[in-house]
Design an enzyme around this catalytic site. Structure first.
Site, PDB file in Angstrom:
ATOM      1  N   ASP A 107      -8.048  -3.048 -16.368  1.00  0.00           N
ATOM      2  CA  ASP A 107      -7.196  -2.045 -17.035  1.00  0.00           C
ATOM      3  C   ASP A 107      -7.729  -1.537 -18.367  1.00  0.00           C
ATOM      4  O   ASP A 107      -6.952  -1.148 -19.250  1.00  0.00           O
ATOM      5  CB  ASP A 107      -5.784  -2.615 -17.251  1.00  0.00           C
ATOM      6  CG  ASP A 107      -5.140  -3.088 -15.969  1.00  0.00           C
ATOM      7  OD1 ASP A 107      -5.406  -2.480 -14.914  1.00  0.00           O
ATOM      8  OD2 ASP A 107      -4.383  -4.070 -16.008  1.00  0.00           O
ATOM      9  N   HIS A 149      -1.971   1.812 -12.607  1.00  0.00           N
ATOM     10  CA  HIS A 149      -1.322   0.650 -13.201  1.00  0.00           C
ATOM     11  C   HIS A 149       0.116   1.033 -13.557  1.00  0.00           C
ATOM     12  O   HIS A 149       0.356   2.149 -14.032  1.00  0.00           O
ATOM     13  CB  HIS A 149      -2.071   0.205 -14.458  1.00  0.00           C
ATOM     14  CG  HIS A 149      -1.523  -1.040 -15.080  1.00  0.00           C
ATOM     15  ND1 HIS A 149      -1.760  -2.299 -14.577  1.00  0.00           N
ATOM     16  CD2 HIS A 149      -0.720  -1.215 -16.173  1.00  0.00           C
ATOM     17  CE1 HIS A 149      -1.137  -3.194 -15.328  1.00  0.00           C
ATOM     18  NE2 HIS A 149      -0.499  -2.564 -16.299  1.00  0.00           N
ATOM     19  N   GLY A 193       0.788  -1.235   0.000  1.00  0.00           N
ATOM     20  CA  GLY A 193       0.000   0.000   0.000  1.00  0.00           C
ATOM     21  C   GLY A 193       0.812   1.274   0.000  1.00  0.00           C
ATOM     22  O   GLY A 193       0.423   2.248   0.649  1.00  0.00           O
ATOM     23  N   LYS A 230      -8.034  -7.747  -7.110  1.00  0.00           N
ATOM     24  CA  LYS A 230      -9.304  -8.402  -7.421  1.00  0.00           C
ATOM     25  C   LYS A 230     -10.107  -7.560  -8.411  1.00  0.00           C
ATOM     26  O   LYS A 230     -10.025  -6.327  -8.409  1.00  0.00           O
ATOM     27  CB  LYS A 230     -10.116  -8.625  -6.152  1.00  0.00           C
ATOM     28  CG  LYS A 230      -9.484  -9.591  -5.158  1.00  0.00           C
ATOM     29  CD  LYS A 230      -9.473 -11.007  -5.713  1.00  0.00           C
ATOM     30  CE  LYS A 230      -8.955 -11.989  -4.682  1.00  0.00           C
ATOM     31  NZ  LYS A 230      -8.954 -13.388  -5.190  1.00  0.00           N
TER      32      LYS A 230
END
Length: 291
Positions: free
Chosen positions: A226, A185, A88, A167
């Protein structure tokens, strides 16, 4: 809504207003009070973290004389939920930016599929509630998609930020938070994205392809991995002798900077949508410029 509530006591009809040409105007419908002698309403525009509200009015019997009245009111701080599956680091950078006053928003809840991950531990240490999703197979822990939506609504969450959440987001959540879920991403999408492309796998694929540039992409989330509309990107050179770890380290630094900048714009309501459905970020310094 805050602007409408204030102006609704004073201005009966939307009207034109002379402001500097670089200001973006938004008509605010409202009704007025006759005993105040106000006949016409102006517009509002957003400037930085504050919403600037202007009203053009005419007193009864003075239709030719217009007076511009200005009022400054801060935009409401946005309520954020962050989703993580690992350490994180992007979550931490966003939370720290909020604590430093760099963001006009607050992280109210963390959602994770791994209750013992580094991101969850950081959240607990900082007094941020941790929610487990999805529901664990053959167990009582974790929430269902509908329960997750209800939980986020109970926190009055405005925006959802995915920061290394592995997920697939359920359709129930996407429908409940349309155009309000962002993901980051570690490659320049649409290249090297999709199911299975995460972590070092992305950087290894970039190096193997011979691509000269990589970098983070922030995009809105849809039902697939994505593929949502791209909001922001930042290029990072791929060096001739890079390892996946070295490239990942440089990309991650840009991720931290870019995500904070985008969340800042999100909280300041500077995200606009072009007619063809492409999201843009309005410049903080010049409302006529986009990035």
């Amino acid at each position: 809504m805050e602007a409408q509530q204030i102006l609704s006591r004073f201005c009966p009809k939307p009207s034109s207003l002379l402001l500097p040409s670089h200001k973006k105007l938004h008509t605010l419908p409202c009704v007025g009070l006759k005993n105040l002698g106000i006949q016409r309403l102006g517009c509002s525009y957003t400037e930085g973290k504050k919403k600037r509200v202007f009203c053009v009015r005419r007193t009864i019997g003075e239709e030719a004389a217009e007076v511009k009245v200005g009022a400054t009111m801060p935009a409401r701080r946005k309520k954020l939920a962050v989703f993580v599956s690992g350490g994180g680091s992007n979550f931490k950078s966003i939370h720290e930016a909020s604590l430093k006053g760099l963001l006009h928003g607050d992280v109210l809840v963390l959602v994770t599929n791994k209750h013992d991950c580094g991101g969850a531990e950081y959240a607990r240490n900082n007094g941020i509630p941790v929610v487990l999703f999805p529901k664990v197979k053959d167990g009582s822990d974790g929430l269902s998609p509908s329960e997750l939506v209800d939980t986020l609504r109970s926190f009055q969450v405005d925006f959802i930020l995915l920061a290394g959440f592995l997920k697939l987001i359920p359709v129930e959540l996407i429908r409940a938070y349309e155009k309000s879920i962002l993901n980051i991403h570690p490659s320049l999408l649409p290249a090297f994205g999709g199911k299975g492309y995460y972590g070092l796998k992305v950087h290894k694929a970039v190096i193997a392809s011979g691509a000269r540039y990589s970098g983070p992409t922030i995009h809105f989330v849809d039902e697939h991995y994505d593929t949502g509309r791209i909001l922001a990107q930042r290029a990072v050179p791929v060096l001739a002798n890079d390892t996946a770890e070295e490239l990942a380290s440089r990309v991650l630094k840009e991720e931290h900077r870019l995500y904070v900048e985008v969340v800042e714009a999100l909280c300041e309501e500077r995200i606009v949508w072009r007619e063809d459905g492409v999201p843009l970020i309005r410049s903080k310094d010049n409302p006529n410029e986009f990035c």
